[in-house]
Structures are given as C-alpha cells and as structure tokens.
Enzyme design. Structure first.
Site, PDB file in Angstrom:
ATOM      1  CB  SER A 116      -7.449   4.560   3.049  1.00 54.46           C
ATOM      2  OG  SER A 116      -6.849   3.643   4.302  1.00 54.46           O
ATOM      3  CE  LYS A 120      -3.865   1.922   2.869  1.00 54.27           C
ATOM      4  NZ  LYS A 120      -4.343   1.825   3.831  1.00 54.27           N
ATOM      5  CB  SER A 155      -8.222   2.306   6.259  1.00 56.18           C
ATOM      6  OG  SER A 155      -8.834   2.906   6.282  1.00 56.18           O
TER       7      SER A 155
END
Length: 499
Positions: free
Chosen positions: A151, A75, A175
């Site tokens: 996210s 990520k 997230s």
C-alpha cells in the site's frame, strides 16, 4: 527561489550533511523537491496532498537531527499529522483532520525531516496496488502501465521518480517490501514493536503492521531506524532495544552468514521465471561473498494460512468501519467505500468470536513452526513477489466479481460466515502476487526487499531477506554488503524528475 540542481547526487543523509555544512539551505532543498513534484507528479500521481506552506514555514526554522532540513513525504494512512487531512484513501474519511501528531510523525520531525506532502495509498491500505477511487491510480516510474505496488505505492513511486530520497511507509502484508520491489528501492519492515505507531492506532491488524520508510540507500534506512526505534509511555508492545546502533551495523565488518533460500511459491501457485532467476543469481552473489547458502522447502500450509489471515484482516476492517463511525460521528453507507472494501468489512462482521480466536491460534501455531524451522539460519532468501509488478487495474474486481461483491452486501451475515470457499477464492489473486511477504508480518520478524535484479525489460525484481526476530542489525549489515557488491542507488527509471 532557485532549487538545488545537484539533488540527485545525494541520498537523504548526504543532503542533511550539506545543510549542516552550510552548502545548501533547507529552503533550497524544499523548493527543489516542490519543483520536482510539480514536474513529475502529473505522470505518476504519487503526491496527493501538498503541504507546501507548512513546509516552507518549517524550512525557515532552526531544526536539528540526523536528517535536518531534508524534504520528506508522509504516507496518507495511520500516520497522523496535526491539522492536515488524513483520508486513508477513502471517501469515508475525506475531510478528516487529526488534532495531534502520531508518535511516528513526531519522531520524523525530531529527526529534522521537513514533511511537504502526503502520498497515495489504496483504501485503508487493503490492496497491494495503489489505485484508490478517491485520488486515482498511482503509476510506476519504471513503466507507467504498471502499478508501483501497495500500500506504500505513492511513497515508492515518489522516491523512485526522484522527488525525495526517502519517504514514509508501512507494512501489514508486504506494503513496504512489495512497492520497494516494484520500484527498485530498498525497503525494510522492522521487527514488531521496534517502531511505535501509537497512540491512536497501535498494533494494527493484530500486530501485523510495522512502520518505517522506503529509500534509495541502505544507510538512509539504517539511520532512520535509529531515529524511529524505541519505546514510549503507554506503548503496549515493548521489545528490547538493539545492542548497538543500526548505523554501526552497516559500518561493521560483514559476518559470514548461513542463509536459507527457496523457490517455493509459498502462498501462491507459481513463481515467475524472472523471480526465480533473481533468486538463483542472488545465491551465487551471496556465495561469492563467503556466505553459506542452503536450499529449503518452506513449512507453510497455504490454505490454512490464507483463510486465517483473511479472517483476521477482514475482522480488523469491520472494526475500522465501526471506529470510523465513532471518530467521524456519522453512520457509513456502501457508497462511502469501494465495493471490495465494503464487501471485506461485511465479511469481517460475519465472523464470530470463535472464528477470530481460531484464526489467532492458527497463526500462533504457524509462527511456532516457522520459528523452529528458522532457528538454524541467519536469514531466509526468497523473491519479494511471485510475479512482476502488476498492470494498473490488474487487481481491480472484474465485472462478474463486482456483481458478486455487491451481492455479498445483501446476504445474511450468518450465511456469509459459512462461505470458506468464497474467502479463499476472493484472495487468490492477491496471495499469488504477494506470495512471500505475509509470513513475516504474522511472526513479527524483520524482512527487507533489496533491489538486486532487473529483468530483460528493465523492470525491477526485488529479492527478500527475512531475519530472526529483533535482528534488523544482521539484515542491514547484509544489505550494506550487497549494496557495495552490486550497487543500485544510481539506477534511474524512464520517468524521473532529474532527467
């Protein structure tokens, strides 16, 4: 070089076992992952920064670890990879290159994973929909008109679409669990302090943020947590190590648990009927497995929680802006950020020390009340989300909201700080969507989204289980039992690299 066509038949541990047995090489697995990325990524926009050359060089090295030779995606937020750009989904950080690995990334490497790209994230991970202006919207493989959540939306879309069996993720308000729910994956947020995120960004969002992975199988998540957990020199928050391995927890005989469950909308106003149905079906499944289930009302003052949480996150965003200016050596301007992000930073600057301290106290009081309520139970079951996966663009500011956000940038800071109604109104849509996830970030408890329900339109609806502080072993043992009773790992969305 050819890839490995049987790729979909294995999870990450299964692929690692093949590499160790000499049945496939790390290079072959990598090329298969790259082929899959090039095939499917134009449709979902999950991988925003390829690292193919770095990964190809690493695939030729001799590596060890539980996941030796397994392709992996990182990520593009918080986790620093030395020499590779980390833009955090923001124009402001475009071109920023860290000079050292974060501890989190170092542990991925020690586990043998071969990182070959970075995944999309909303700007600074601030929204539960992955649609940064910098790289464009990421799309859900189950329905490209819907978001994969955020996210960690890019990570979850990539795993669900068959690019990799597991990818890195982080969770400050849901997230990990939100995108896991949206894309039909397993996602565990560990206990606060279990997985170190330092040394550059420790204890983000007042300790709300935890890092781990999203995966297709429970065992990948459990074994990965064994690789990631543990203190390191200089770590600010230290917790006791687990009594045994998490791999052992999922192999142990299931225990009879007392599980609370609720259909309360929590921080939202309503709970979608498909979410309600998922909870009710899961209660029946749990009872059939011998667990005791008890319906409860959640002890939460919605308005107090939302205001305090928003004060803290916006204050953190203001600090992020200041720290970014220090790291990058230049002043920021509104055009460096999305309108909503800039407005939240401006809002964060408007709160004084007393406002922040009061918010911390409010959250501490909430945590004490929540933990007292939680004491009789081994876990709490709710839906992960208050709604189905939201449409791409569903959380973007409306034209009127954009006008209000831009106007906010020009208002005096003292005036902004008094606008409590504005704060509550601005976050209402997000809190309705992520109505269940945030309490566990505040208390630090472990919490997981389990893909146990799909609605009539074949859209995944995750079920969330939150456990006692430090008891990931209980949650993982339960998840392994549920996975065996109602398998999900072989489900494939319409957009999939293996089709």
């Amino acid at each position: 070089m050819t890839g490995f066509k049987e790729y979909d038949q294995y999870d990450a541990l299964g692929l690692a076992d093949l590499v160790k047995a000499g049945q496939v090489t790390a290079a072959e697995l990598l090329e298969e992952s790259i082929l899959r990325t090039e095939k499917i990524n134009p449709r979902i926009n999950a991988v925003i920064r390829p690292m193919y050359d770095i990964a190809r060089a690493r695939s030729k090295e001799t590596v060890e670890g539980a996941f030796a030779g397994v392709p992996f995606l990182l990520k593009d937020l918080i986790a620093s990879y030395a020499g590779v750009e980390m833009s955090c989904g923001s124009r402001f950080y475009r071109g920023y290159i860290p000079n050292a690995d974060s501890e989190y990334v170092a542990r991925f490497k020690r586990a043998g994973l071969n990182i070959f790209g970075k995944t999309a994230t909303p700007e600074f991970g601030i929204t539960p929909s992955t649609e940064p202006e910098l790289t464009g919207p990421c799309r859900n493989p189950w329905d490209p008109l819907r978001s994969p959540g955020g996210s960690s939306g890019g990570a979850s879309a990539a795993v669900a679409a068959g690019i990799v069996p597991m990818a890195s993720a982080s969770d400050g308000g849901g997230s990990i669990r939100v995108p896991a729910s949206c894309t039909g994956l397993f996602g565990l947020k560990p206990t606060r302090g279990r997985v170190p995120s330092g040394p550059d960004h420790p204890d983000g969002w007042f300790g709300f943020i935890a890092e781990h992975v999203v995966s297709r199988t429970v065992r990948d998540s459990a074994h990965m947590l064994d690789c990631l957990q543990g203190n390191y020199p200089g770590q600010l928050l230290r917790i006791a190590p687990p009594a045994g391995s998490y791999a052992g927890a999922i192999a142990a005989k299931p225990k009879k648990l007392k599980i609370a469950w609720s259909l309360d909308p929590a921080l939202g106003e309503t709970l979608h009927e498909d979410c309600r149905q998922g909870v009710l079906e899961t209660v029946k499944l749990l009872e059939s497995l011998g667990h005791i289930c008890e319906e409860v009302k959640l002890p939460i003052n919605k308005e107090e929680f939302i205001y305090a949480y928003t004060v803290l996150v916006c204050s953190e965003m203001a600090a992020t802006l200041k720290e970014g200016e220090r790291i990058l050596g230049r002043k920021s301007k509104p055009s460096d950020f999305e309108a909503r992000t800039w407005a939240l930073m401006k809002l964060g600057r408007s709160f004084n020390g007393a406002d922040v301290a009061n918010a911390v106290w409010t959250m501490a009081q909430f945590s004490r009340q929540w933990m007292t309520f939680f004491e009789p139970y081994d876990a709490l079951l709710t839906s992960t989300l208050g709604e189905l996966p939201i449409a791409v663009g569903g959380l973007r500011p409306t034209p009127q909201e954009l006008i209000e956000l831009k106007a906010l940038s020009y208002l005096p800071i003292g005036f902004i700080a008094k606008q409590k109604d504005f704060v509550l109104k601005a976050g209402r849509r997000v809190y309705q969507y992520c109505s269940q996830t945030m309490p566990a970030n505040v208390t630090g408890q472990p919490s997981m989204s389990v893909p146990l329900h799909w609605n009539a339109q074949n859209i995944p609806v995750g079920m969330m289980f939150t456990g006692r502080f430090g008891e990931e072993n209980v949650l993982l043992g339960l998840a392994a039992q549920l996975e065996q009773a109602k398998p999900w790992a072989d489900k494939r969305p319409p957009i999939h690299a293996g089709i």
